[in-house]
Scaffold this motif. Structure first.
Motif, PDB file in Angstrom:
ATOM      1  N   GLU A 191       0.825  -1.216   0.000  1.00 48.22           N
ATOM      2  CA  GLU A 191       0.000   0.000   0.000  1.00 48.22           C
ATOM      3  C   GLU A 191       0.852   1.255   0.000  1.00 48.22           C
ATOM      4  OE1 GLU A 191      -2.856   0.080   3.083  1.00 48.22           O
ATOM      5  OE2 GLU A 191      -3.902  -1.730   2.454  1.00 48.22           O
ATOM      6  N   SER A 192       1.979   1.220   0.690  1.00 42.88           N
ATOM      7  CA  SER A 192       2.845   2.406   0.739  1.00 42.88           C
ATOM      8  C   SER A 192       3.323   2.792  -0.658  1.00 42.88           C
ATOM      9  CB  SER A 192       4.038   2.131   1.656  1.00 42.88           C
ATOM     10  OG  SER A 192       4.743   0.975   1.236  1.00 42.88           O
ATOM     11  N   CYS A 193       3.654   1.806  -1.487  1.00 43.91           N
ATOM     12  CA  CYS A 193       4.087   2.104  -2.859  1.00 43.91           C
ATOM     13  C   CYS A 193       2.942   2.694  -3.682  1.00 43.91           C
ATOM     14  CB  CYS A 193       4.619   0.839  -3.521  1.00 43.91           C
ATOM     15  SG  CYS A 193       6.027   0.092  -2.688  1.00 43.91           S
ATOM     16  N   LEU A 194       1.757   2.149  -3.516  1.00 47.64           N
ATOM     17  CA  LEU A 194       0.609   2.682  -4.257  1.00 47.64           C
ATOM     18  C   LEU A 194       0.286   4.114  -3.838  1.00 47.64           C
ATOM     19  CD1 LEU A 194      -1.717  -0.464  -4.165  1.00 47.64           C
ATOM     20  CD2 LEU A 194      -0.366   0.364  -6.091  1.00 47.64           C
ATOM     21  N   LEU A 195       0.411   4.398  -2.548  1.00 47.49           N
ATOM     22  CA  LEU A 195       0.155   5.765  -2.084  1.00 47.49           C
ATOM     23  C   LEU A 195       1.182   6.742  -2.640  1.00 47.49           C
ATOM     24  CD1 LEU A 195      -0.768   5.006   1.635  1.00 47.49           C
ATOM     25  CD2 LEU A 195      -2.314   5.810  -0.137  1.00 47.49           C
ATOM     26  N   ILE A 196       2.435   6.328  -2.695  1.00 45.29           N
ATOM     27  CA  ILE A 196       3.471   7.198  -3.273  1.00 45.29           C
ATOM     28  C   ILE A 196       3.195   7.437  -4.755  1.00 45.29           C
ATOM     29  CG2 ILE A 196       5.921   7.332  -3.844  1.00 45.29           C
ATOM     30  CD1 ILE A 196       6.530   5.936  -1.240  1.00 45.29           C
ATOM     31  N   ILE A 197       2.746   6.390  -5.469  1.00 43.33           N
ATOM     32  CA  ILE A 197       2.425   6.553  -6.895  1.00 43.33           C
ATOM     33  C   ILE A 197       1.281   7.550  -7.081  1.00 43.33           C
ATOM     34  CG2 ILE A 197       1.504   5.343  -8.900  1.00 43.33           C
ATOM     35  CD1 ILE A 197       3.039   2.870  -7.961  1.00 43.33           C
ATOM     36  N   GLY A 216       0.529   9.982  -5.063  1.00 43.56           N
ATOM     37  CA  GLY A 216       1.099  11.299  -4.778  1.00 43.56           C
ATOM     38  C   GLY A 216       1.918  11.841  -5.937  1.00 43.56           C
ATOM     39  N   ILE A 217       2.668  10.975  -6.602  1.00 48.11           N
ATOM     40  CA  ILE A 217       3.462  11.420  -7.761  1.00 48.11           C
ATOM     41  C   ILE A 217       2.550  11.888  -8.891  1.00 48.11           C
ATOM     42  CG2 ILE A 217       5.024  10.607  -9.569  1.00 48.11           C
ATOM     43  CD1 ILE A 217       6.353   8.836  -7.488  1.00 48.11           C
ATOM     44  N   LEU A 218       1.458  11.154  -9.135  1.00 49.52           N
ATOM     45  CA  LEU A 218       0.536  11.553 -10.207  1.00 49.52           C
ATOM     46  C   LEU A 218      -0.130  12.892  -9.898  1.00 49.52           C
ATOM     47  CD1 LEU A 218      -1.156   8.097 -10.969  1.00 49.52           C
ATOM     48  CD2 LEU A 218       0.659   9.256 -12.260  1.00 49.52           C
ATOM     49  N   VAL A 219      -0.572  13.058  -8.657  1.00 49.33           N
ATOM     50  CA  VAL A 219      -1.201  14.334  -8.288  1.00 49.33           C
ATOM     51  C   VAL A 219      -0.178  15.466  -8.326  1.00 49.33           C
ATOM     52  CG1 VAL A 219      -2.415  15.567  -6.452  1.00 49.33           C
ATOM     53  CG2 VAL A 219      -2.938  13.172  -6.891  1.00 49.33           C
ATOM     54  N   GLY A 220       1.047  15.191  -7.867  1.00 52.59           N
ATOM     55  CA  GLY A 220       2.091  16.215  -7.917  1.00 52.59           C
ATOM     56  C   GLY A 220       2.444  16.600  -9.339  1.00 52.59           C
ATOM     57  N   ALA A 221       2.488  15.640 -10.247  1.00 53.31           N
ATOM     58  CA  ALA A 221       2.753  15.957 -11.659  1.00 53.31           C
ATOM     59  C   ALA A 221       1.634  16.814 -12.239  1.00 53.31           C
ATOM     60  CB  ALA A 221       2.903  14.661 -12.449  1.00 53.31           C
ATOM     61  N   LEU A 222       0.378  16.544 -11.841  1.00 54.84           N
ATOM     62  CA  LEU A 222      -0.745  17.368 -12.297  1.00 54.84           C
ATOM     63  C   LEU A 222      -0.621  18.792 -11.782  1.00 54.84           C
ATOM     64  CD1 LEU A 222      -3.536  17.513 -13.683  1.00 54.84           C
ATOM     65  CD2 LEU A 222      -4.549  16.824 -11.510  1.00 54.84           C
ATOM     66  N   PHE A 223      -0.282  18.957 -10.515  1.00 59.55           N
ATOM     67  CA  PHE A 223      -0.095  20.299  -9.959  1.00 59.55           C
ATOM     68  C   PHE A 223       1.058  21.029 -10.641  1.00 59.55           C
ATOM     69  CE2 PHE A 223      -2.046  19.226  -5.537  1.00 59.55           C
ATOM     70  CZ  PHE A 223      -3.300  19.230  -6.119  1.00 59.55           C
ATOM     71  N   TYR A 224       2.129  20.294 -10.892  1.00 62.08           N
ATOM     72  CA  TYR A 224       3.308  20.925 -11.489  1.00 62.08           C
ATOM     73  C   TYR A 224       3.049  21.346 -12.936  1.00 62.08           C
ATOM     74  CZ  TYR A 224       8.163  21.523 -13.002  1.00 62.08           C
ATOM     75  OH  TYR A 224       9.340  22.025 -13.505  1.00 62.08           O
ATOM     76  N   ALA A 225       2.288  20.540 -13.679  1.00 58.91           N
ATOM     77  CA  ALA A 225       2.039  20.849 -15.090  1.00 58.91           C
ATOM     78  C   ALA A 225       1.020  21.968 -15.254  1.00 58.91           C
ATOM     79  CB  ALA A 225       1.563  19.593 -15.822  1.00 58.91           C
ATOM     80  N   PHE A 275       2.185  12.559   0.522  1.00 55.87           N
ATOM     81  CA  PHE A 275       2.957  13.798   0.452  1.00 55.87           C
ATOM     82  C   PHE A 275       4.388  13.537  -0.007  1.00 55.87           C
ATOM     83  CE2 PHE A 275      -0.283  16.188   2.784  1.00 55.87           C
ATOM     84  CZ  PHE A 275      -0.144  17.425   2.188  1.00 55.87           C
ATOM     85  N   MET A 276       4.919  12.351   0.298  1.00 56.08           N
ATOM     86  CA  MET A 276       6.244  12.025  -0.229  1.00 56.08           C
ATOM     87  C   MET A 276       6.228  11.958  -1.749  1.00 56.08           C
ATOM     88  SD  MET A 276       7.542   9.151   2.488  1.00 56.08           S
ATOM     89  CE  MET A 276       8.849   8.633   1.395  1.00 56.08           C
TER      90      MET A 276
END
Length: 695
Positions: free
Chosen positions: A83-89, A91-100, A354-355
């Motif tokens: 689950e920790s890996c899925l949560l990080i994934i 977070g990365i997708l949402v962070g990429a959306l915010f960044y773009a 958040f990571m």
């Protein structure tokens, strides 16, 4: 008339113009140069600024909860990916959306170290300390302390020196790194993260010994790594060229003070929580709030005094669990458990998300050589340190750590959010290579979480590591463990060797004599508890016997009431013995499985140990009912406890019934024959153990 009307009209027009100018001036504001925008009454207004922070936190909690629900529904995915890996994934997708899309700036979605240490981390550590199994922890406390202190210091020094040595080679691309800066980075990257370890080891369901050692090490070494981090960071503020020998000595003293200070603060607040719940019997609604608030105050107090807050809240949770659980009501106990587990689960979800969010940003500086050396050094020195200190701890261990255990312990050294938060809190003015450190920390965290976290389950299966037993130990196993403790303690006293068993008994005696009478609401000794429990069981059995007598399922036995009604003759109630077996030898297949409840064990043991006799009553017509009941009680009591008295009562009944001269020899033969026939009809032979008549 007309001139006057025109004059009045002119005055009205002039007054209207002045009034309009006044109203316009009072309802307009100046914006962007000389442009005037007219402002009217707003029926509704969108004001996100006032609730932005609270709204964002609530939204993240909701997203984390929905993610947890989705993971449990899609169990096929979570069986392969933690689950920790899925949560990080996510977070990365949402962070990429915010960044773009540039919806939000970097500060709004990057993990803040202040928020992490004051709000996200305490619930996780408190839940781990409160539900820590004390016996396995203290049985392995020596090994845990060796790994938490010595292994952490060993990894910090080795990683720092290795990175400093490679800084003189062209592998880092000519980037200069100061020695004290590298030691700061090594202190934050060498610690095993309890959040990541907890999430990983719970999923693979490893045995208690490995779980306690690795998780206990992660709890304590975070306190050690934070102390080392503050020590080297203070040296960086002083300046590498200004450090003298006195600073090193004071740093070592500070290391001891910070570790012991945090533990003492936690114990003090644990005593306060236990003593407070002693007087909350009239207000059970406030009990969960009092317990959680006092535990959180221990964390904040340790942060305020610059001691180890992680050690403080861990010690507070472990101490107060032993007394709070007996002071508060059952509903409060359940509420505390659910609140702590819910808060820990939600905070863990937010941390991993958040990571992933913080990974996507411009605040990075990639150095390939530095990242590779850091990842290899963390894995290599973790394995070497575990190998060295596991063999060192095996000298005094009864259950030795095998090489497969050492491999799982080294492979389970997962880094997490604590290292990342410590890297973010660095001051770039004092640590010039902060960006390189943040980037390398993210890579190490991702490598350990994704690579080691996803493959450790397969490694546990391949090495055939013993898994955790899901069933709770039976009462017999608990009593056996307690008996072994007393035997080992006695042997230590006889031989004059001071060991952990003797120390455990001393702590128990101290607890029974001082702490429990002072901190518990209702304190009773073990003897009093045993007597009260036995009395309750006795009363329950007698109530069942009087009000609901058992009826045998055998064909030759009849249902006869035990009460005397209208002075009718009373016949014996024959209990059903076809389902009763002695459970002395639980290995036989025909023996029923012993129950875990102590009441059920004692209830069964009383029937098996001493066979319940048949209740005999004379057949004569008694006019005095009180005399009849007295004789029945005397007969019952004598038959249960003294076999000779039971025999005498039967002889007396036989004489009154037959009204013939007393012949002891003939009567003895008749009664023996009657007993034999009665026992044969009431109790079939047991395949486990032959019952003799003198039992």
């Amino acid at each position: 008339m007309m001139p006057n009307l025109s004059k009045i009209t002119k005055q009205i027009l002039i007054s209207s113009l002045f009034l309009y100018a006044y109203v316009s001036a009072s309802t307009s504001e100046l914006e962007a140069g000389d442009e005037k925008v007219e402002k009217r009454y707003e029926v509704a207004k969108f004001n996100f600024v006032e609730v932005a922070n609270v709204y964002s936190i609530t939204l993240w909690i909701l997203i984390g909860s929905l993610a947890k629900i989705g993971f449990h529904l899609l169990h096929k995915i979570t069986d392969k990916i933690p689950e920790s890996c899925l949560l990080i994934i996510i977070g990365i997708l949402v962070g990429a959306l915010f960044y773009a899309t540039k919806i939000a700036d970097r500060e709004s979605y990057v993990l803040n170290s202040h928020t992490f240490f004051l709000f996200l981390l305490p619930p996780i550590i408190l839940e781990a300390g409160y539900f820590m199994p004390n016996r396995p922890f203290f049985n392995n406390v020596g090994t845990i302390l060796i790994f938490a202190f010595l292994n952490t210091i060993f990894n910090t020094m080795c990683i720092g020196l290795t990175l400093y040595g490679f800084s003189f080679t062209p592998l880092f691309g000519g980037t200069e790194f100061r020695f004290i800066d590298l030691m700061v980075f090594a202190s934050l990257i060498s610690s095993v993260d309890p959040v990541a370890v907890l999430a990983t080891f719970v999923e693979i369901n490893v045995n208690d010994m490995l779980y306690i050692i690795v998780f206990g090490e992660s709890l304590l070494n975070d306190g050690v790594s934070v102390v080392l981090y503050r020590l080297f960071y203070a040296f960086a503020e002083i300046g590498q060229e200004n450090i003298i020998a006195v600073d090193g000595v004071l740093g070592c003293v500070s290391f001891i003070v910070v570790a012991l200070g945090g533990t003492i603060i936690g114990l003090i607040f644990g005593v306060i929580a236990s003593f407070t719940t002693k007087y909350t019997e009239k207000t059970p609604v406030l009990e969960p709030l009092v317990v959680i608030t006092i535990a959180y105050l221990s964390y904040l107090t340790a942060e305020m005094t610059t001691t180890s807050s992680i050690l403080a809240v861990t010690a507070c949770g472990m101490f107060m669990k032993q007394y709070v659980e007996f002071n508060v009501s059952k509903k409060s106990n359940a509420t505390i458990e659910f609140i702590l587990k819910m808060a820990a689960s939600i905070m863990e979800t937010i941390i991993f998300m958040f990571m992933g969010l913080s990974t996507i940003s411009d605040y990075h500086s990639w150095n390939t050589g530095f990242v590779i050396v850091t990842v290899v050094s963390c894995c290599l020195y973790r394995f070497i340190g575990v190998l060295i200190f596991a063999n060192l701890s095996n000298v005094n261990r009864l259950m030795k750590l095998k090489f497969s255990d050492m491999l799982i312990m080294s492979y389970g050294g997962i880094r997490g959010a604590i290292a990342f938060a410590l890297a973010l809190v660095l001051d770039e003015n004092k640590i010039p290579r902060k960006k390189e450190f943040v980037t390398a920390t993210i890579v190490v965290v991702m490598f350990t979480v994704f690579i080691q976290g996803t493959t450790i389950g397969a490694l546990v299966k391949y090495l055939k590591i013993k898994r955790k037993e899901t069933e709770e130990p039976t009462a017999s196993a608990k009593l056996t463990n307690r008996l072994i403790d007393h035997v080992m303690s006695s042997l230590e006293v006889i031989t004059g060797i001071s060991g952990k068993n003797e120390l455990r008994n001393k702590v128990r005696r101290l607890d029974q004599k001082y702490f429990k009478p002072f901190l518990l609401r209702e304190f009773m000794s073990n003897d009093e508890k045993l007597l009260i429990t036995f009395q309750k069981i006795n009363d329950l059995n007698m109530a069942k016997l009087v009000h609901t007598p058992q009826v045998s399922s055998n064909a030759h036995e009849t249902k006869i009431p035990i009460e005397i009604i209208d002075d009718e003759p009373v016949s014996p109630v024959v209990p059903d013995r076809s389902k009763r077996r002695l459970t002395i030898f639980p290995g036989f297949n025909s023996t029923p499985k012993p129950k875990d409840d102590l009441k059920d064990i004692l209830h069964t043991a009383m029937y098996n140990r001493q066979r319940r006799p048949t209740l005999y009553s004379p057949q004569g017509d008694y006019s005095d009912e009180e005399d009849t009941m007295q004789k029945r009680r005397r007969s019952r009591s004598a038959s249960v406890f003294v076999a000779n008295n039971r025999r005498a009562s039967k002889i007396d009944a036989y004489r009154r019934k037959s009204k013939i001269p007393f012949n002891p020899k003939k009567l003895s033969v008749d009664i023996d024959k009657e007993d034999k026939d009665s026992n044969t009809s009431q109790r079939p032979e047991s395949p486990e153990l032959e019952l003799k008549e003198d039992i």
